[in-house]
Design an enzyme around this catalytic site. Structure first.
Site, PDB file in Angstrom:
ATOM      1  N   ASP A  12       0.865  -1.172   0.000  1.00  0.00           N
ATOM      2  CA  ASP A  12       0.000   0.000   0.000  1.00  0.00           C
ATOM      3  C   ASP A  12       0.904   1.224   0.000  1.00  0.00           C
ATOM      4  O   ASP A  12       2.123   1.128  -0.126  1.00  0.00           O
ATOM      5  CB  ASP A  12      -0.986  -0.028   1.174  1.00  0.00           C
ATOM      6  CG  ASP A  12      -0.327   0.172   2.538  1.00  0.00           C
ATOM      7  OD1 ASP A  12       0.920   0.284   2.623  1.00  0.00           O
ATOM      8  OD2 ASP A  12      -1.059   0.212   3.531  1.00  0.00           O
ATOM      9  N   CYS A  69       2.483  -3.527   4.051  1.00  0.00           N
ATOM     10  CA  CYS A  69       1.629  -2.406   4.443  1.00  0.00           C
ATOM     11  C   CYS A  69       2.233  -1.864   5.737  1.00  0.00           C
ATOM     12  O   CYS A  69       3.370  -2.185   6.064  1.00  0.00           O
ATOM     13  CB  CYS A  69       0.153  -2.816   4.593  1.00  0.00           C
ATOM     14  SG  CYS A  69      -0.228  -3.974   5.911  1.00  0.00           S
ATOM     15  N   THR A  71       1.636  -2.548   8.950  1.00  0.00           N
ATOM     16  CA  THR A  71       1.976  -3.606   9.909  1.00  0.00           C
ATOM     17  C   THR A  71       2.259  -4.946   9.259  1.00  0.00           C
ATOM     18  O   THR A  71       2.804  -5.836   9.907  1.00  0.00           O
ATOM     19  CB  THR A  71       0.826  -3.831  10.913  1.00  0.00           C
ATOM     20  OG1 THR A  71      -0.321  -4.305  10.187  1.00  0.00           O
ATOM     21  CG2 THR A  71       0.503  -2.562  11.688  1.00  0.00           C
ATOM     22  N   HIS A 102       8.409 -25.063   7.554  1.00  0.00           N
ATOM     23  CA  HIS A 102       7.331 -25.857   8.134  1.00  0.00           C
ATOM     24  C   HIS A 102       5.985 -25.667   7.450  1.00  0.00           C
ATOM     25  O   HIS A 102       5.151 -26.577   7.487  1.00  0.00           O
ATOM     26  CB  HIS A 102       7.177 -25.539   9.621  1.00  0.00           C
ATOM     27  CG  HIS A 102       8.324 -26.035  10.438  1.00  0.00           C
ATOM     28  ND1 HIS A 102       8.277 -26.073  11.821  1.00  0.00           N
ATOM     29  CD2 HIS A 102       9.547 -26.508  10.098  1.00  0.00           C
ATOM     30  CE1 HIS A 102       9.414 -26.548  12.282  1.00  0.00           C
ATOM     31  NE2 HIS A 102      10.215 -26.814  11.254  1.00  0.00           N
ATOM     32  N   HIS A 137       5.858 -32.330   7.865  1.00  0.00           N
ATOM     33  CA  HIS A 137       5.149 -31.064   7.665  1.00  0.00           C
ATOM     34  C   HIS A 137       4.179 -31.122   6.484  1.00  0.00           C
ATOM     35  O   HIS A 137       3.225 -30.356   6.426  1.00  0.00           O
ATOM     36  CB  HIS A 137       6.149 -29.921   7.475  1.00  0.00           C
ATOM     37  CG  HIS A 137       7.083 -29.790   8.630  1.00  0.00           C
ATOM     38  ND1 HIS A 137       6.680 -29.348   9.872  1.00  0.00           N
ATOM     39  CD2 HIS A 137       8.403 -30.074   8.737  1.00  0.00           C
ATOM     40  CE1 HIS A 137       7.710 -29.361  10.695  1.00  0.00           C
ATOM     41  NE2 HIS A 137       8.768 -29.793  10.037  1.00  0.00           N
TER      42      HIS A 137
END
Length: 149
Positions: A12, A69, A71, A102, A137
């Site tokens: 963004d 962005c 966060t 994983h 996994h």
């Protein structure tokens, strides 16, 4: 270049500078950086930017996606709504390595207001260098993918 050498990047408006630094960094390592913007600082809806990158990954056009962005949380949530995406937000190298090893993550989300450029580049390097471990996994990743319906 083949899709195996391509990384799509998107963000963004809050993360343009960091996205561009990452694009230059991965290009210097031999990856083809496919930067889908934005290029101007006007407010940009992060769900649309995350979706654009996610669609390039699931189509096979790009091997990995890196989305940003403020966060990293919003773009991660949006990208994970696209069938076939496994995206994690990371603020440390250990988590970046583990989501590849994983969870076979195919996208990485970063927060430009959370990590500085130096740490972001280290996180990207850890993500790109880590192979999927497979083995025990694999069934877990299959379970995650089955949740998509």
């Amino acid at each position: 270049m083949t899709a195996s050498n391509r990384i799509v990047l998107s963000s963004d408006h809050a993360a343009i500078a960091l996205r561009q630094a990452i694009a230059a960094h991965v290009a210097a390592q031999g990856w083809e950086a496919v930067d889908v913007g934005p290029t101007t600082p006007e407010s940009t809806p992060y769900p649309l930017q995350a979706e654009a990158a996610a669609r390039r990954v699931v189509s096979g056009d790009c091997r990995f996606g890196i989305i940003l962005c403020g966060t990293g949380q919003g773009v991660m949530m949006a990208a994970n709504k696209v069938r076939g995406v496994r995206c994690g937000v990371c603020a440390d190298t250990f988590s970046a390595r583990m989501i590849r090893q994983h969870n076979d993550a195919n996208m990485l989300a970063l927060g430009a207001r959370v990590v500085g450029e130096g740490l972001a580049l280290d996180i990207v390097d850890a993500f790109l260098a880590a192979p999927f471990d497979g083995g025990r996994h694999t069934p877990r990743v299959e379970m995650i993918m089955a949740l998509e319906g």
